[in-house]
Write a protein that holds these residues in place. Structure first.
Motif, PDB file in Angstrom:
ATOM      1  N   TYR A  25       0.825  -1.205   0.000  1.00 37.98           N
ATOM      2  CA  TYR A  25       0.000   0.000   0.000  1.00 37.98           C
ATOM      3  C   TYR A  25       0.862   1.259   0.000  1.00 37.98           C
ATOM      4  CZ  TYR A  25      -3.782  -3.226   1.133  1.00 37.98           C
ATOM      5  OH  TYR A  25      -4.690  -4.258   1.100  1.00 37.98           O
ATOM      6  N   ARG A  75      -2.088 -11.763   5.993  1.00 36.70           N
ATOM      7  CA  ARG A  75      -1.261 -11.135   7.025  1.00 36.70           C
ATOM      8  C   ARG A  75       0.178 -11.559   6.783  1.00 36.70           C
ATOM      9  NH1 ARG A  75      -2.574 -12.236  13.226  1.00 36.70           N
ATOM     10  NH2 ARG A  75      -2.138 -14.356  12.521  1.00 36.70           N
ATOM     11  N   TYR A  78      -6.902  -3.666   7.436  1.00 33.69           N
ATOM     12  CA  TYR A  78      -5.568  -3.143   7.169  1.00 33.69           C
ATOM     13  C   TYR A  78      -5.193  -2.079   8.189  1.00 33.69           C
ATOM     14  CZ  TYR A  78      -1.535  -1.208   4.756  1.00 33.69           C
ATOM     15  OH  TYR A  78      -0.276  -0.784   4.449  1.00 33.69           O
ATOM     16  N   ASP A 127       0.213  -3.797   7.323  1.00 35.59           N
ATOM     17  CA  ASP A 127      -0.210  -5.194   7.228  1.00 35.59           C
ATOM     18  C   ASP A 127      -1.650  -5.291   7.714  1.00 35.59           C
ATOM     19  OD1 ASP A 127       0.022  -7.845   6.667  1.00 35.59           O
ATOM     20  OD2 ASP A 127       1.423  -8.328   8.286  1.00 35.59           O
ATOM     21  N   GLU A 128      -2.297  -6.404   7.371  1.00 36.46           N
ATOM     22  CA  GLU A 128      -3.636  -6.640   7.892  1.00 36.46           C
ATOM     23  C   GLU A 128      -3.552  -7.157   9.326  1.00 36.46           C
ATOM     24  OE1 GLU A 128      -7.171  -7.614   5.169  1.00 36.46           O
ATOM     25  OE2 GLU A 128      -5.563  -8.898   4.416  1.00 36.46           O
TER      26      GLU A 128
END
Length: 509
Positions: A298, A408, A437, A443-444
């Motif tokens: 992201y 993850r 997120y 990270d998730e």
């Protein structure tokens, strides 16, 4: 019989005296790898190992792993890469499905398997010991120090002195035969063993090899066997490092060995970023290229890492186990993009992408896997399960996943597999696992929401999930457990996950 194949050709055509591997200050040259793997292939052939046999290698990445890998490729075996540090039940299900003919295992791990008290002590000291189970019908080759192992096995020495055959005179193997099984991360009711042929693996390796050569990469460090393989075939010096090293030690390692290249998911870089932020320093100047993949990348993560890089390019890769590399985009271009959805770049040459009516991405290319282990065949285009679109410049973007799945780090978590187990815990009325997120962690985060008529505590649930009849794979253990009434909708009383996520985000503010 020993055979030539596309992957071994790439290694046997490299300059013989190139140093390709540096591990624990010990070097491995191309010539030594060529000689040792050919000798071992001949030796194993005399021991009965032959084309089509199923092989699993439970040895840490390094020179011994590479020698055994190439020896089995030369014999035409089907090799499985199964992470021994995954959850026990996950590991067992994959091992049972693959049903190996031969297992190559570190003698120290096999020795622990025979001594549960010693294993218990090691678990208390190291906190983590890889799964060391072997399949009941598998024949065992151990490597490492000779230990008093009781079970029938054959201890393997790589110092084998046999006549080395002329590699160029070996028979060619069919490039389309299946040579490697790579399991998708996560657990399903039926494990997904992805079968790759020499052709499909060679296409992926050559594609990333070309990227390394174009970007003038000279040395990389990794703990993952597939990046070792790509680096070696590209003629890049490969350094093996301990993945669990402290951030300061990793940065020192990069500087000392003049590492130019790093691979990994964003989560791998978070400890380094946190350390650099704390001590106000940047990544070593020798670093020229970082390749990110195996998990969503992201803009929030890219904006965090860029200030700590000098003259270093970031490359974002999109792919999957079934098709390793689909598209690529530079980190700078991704940051500058104005689209609100996740842009993953232009597909690589020879990767055909089409968008189905339901917005699912479908692909076709020489990299595509042959089939799943539990299926007989695969034909034509492969539907990825990701939703996306192609713009007028042929840039691919993602905006969701067709399946309910949480990613993850680089591990796929399927809530539908774990929720029935969690719902069986006494006094749990309903349980839902969600991924949200988290920009700070890039990270998730996995949330477990539990509805109960009784008083339950987080410690009650954590204990149940980590040991006993309701335990789940350690990679799926939630980051946070919340207790609340779970919202439902529709005639079938389905969980309203959209509303539930909104509730969680409000709580976490």
């Amino acid at each position: 019989m020993v055979y030539r194949n596309l992957i071994c050709d790439a290694v046997f055509n490299l300059p013989k005296h190139s140093i390709i591997l540096n591990q624990d200050n010990k070097t491995l040259t191309v010539e030594k790898l060529q000689n040792d793997s050919l000798n071992l292939a001949l030796y194993l052939s005399k021991k009965g190992v032959m084309k089509g046999d199923r092989v699993i290698i439970l040895i840490r990445s390094g020179s011994e792993f590479l020698t055994i890998l190439f020896a089995n490729l030369l014999l035409g075996c089907l090799i499985a890469l199964i992470d021994p540090e995954m959850g026990k039940e996950n590991f067992i299900s994959k091992l049972k499905q693959f049903n190996p003919t031969y297992t190559f295992i570190d003698s120290r791990l096999y020795f622990l398997n025979e001594h549960p008290i010693l294993k218990f002590l090691m678990l208390n000291i190291l906190k983590r010991v890889p799964n060391i189970l072997t399949h009941a019908t598998s024949q065992i080759f151990t490597i490492g120090p000779r230990l008093p192992i009781l079970k029938l096995h054959h201890h393997l020495s790589l110092k084998i002195d046999l006549e080395i055959p002329d590699y160029n005179r070996l028979s060619n193997s069919d490039p389309d035969i299946e040579c490697m099984v790579v399991y998708t991360s996560g657990t399903l009711d039926k494990p997904k063993g992805v079968m790759h042929s020499y052709n499909s693996l060679n296409a992926s390796i050559n594609l990333l090899k070309d990227q390394l050569l174009i970007n003038r990469d000279q040395s990389l460090c990794t703990h993952l066997p597939h990046f070792m393989l790509i680096g070696i075939i590209a003629g890049v010096h490969v350094h093996i490092w301990n993945y669990n090293m402290l951030p300061q030690k990793k940065l020192e390692f990069i500087s000392f060995h003049s590492i130019t290249t790093l691979f990994g998911p964003p989560s791998d870089f978070l400890p380094l970023l946190e350390y650099c932020s704390k001590v106000n320093r940047i990544f070593p100047s020798c670093l020229k290229n970082i390749y990110l993949g195996s998990a969503p990348i992201y803009k929030s993560f890219l904006s965090r890492i860029m200030p700590y890089l000098r003259n270093c390019e970031v490359h974002c890769l999109y792919g999957m186990t079934e098709h390793l590399f689909i598209s690529i985009i530079s980190g700078k271009d991704k940051l500058l993009s104005t689209t609100s959805i996740d842009i993953v770049g232009k597909p690589f040459a020879n990767v055909e992408v089409r968008i189905l009516e339901n917005d699912e991405i479908s692909i076709l290319s020489p990299q595509l896997f042959k089939r799943y282990l539990h299926e007989d065949s695969r034909h034509g285009y492969f539907n990825t399960g990701d939703l996306g679109r192609l713009d007028e410049n042929e840039q691919l973007s993602l905006f969701g996943r067709r399946k309910n799945m949480i990613i993850r780090s680089n591990f796929n978590i399927y809530p539908g597999l774990y929720e029935p187990t969690i719902n069986s815990i006494p006094n749990v009325k309903n349980a839902v696992m969600l991924g949200i997120y988290n920009e700070a962690k890039s990270d998730e985060m996995v949330y477990l929401v539990i509805e109960s008529d009784k008083q339950l505590s987080k410690s009650n649930i954590f204990n149940a999930l980590t040991q006993g009849p309701f335990s789940i794979d350690k990679q799926a253990i939630p980051d946070e457990i919340l207790f609340m009434k779970i919202p439902l909708f529709g005639r079938q009383n389905k969980v309203n996950k959209k509303v539930l996520i909104q509730h969680i985000q409000e709580i976490e503010k």
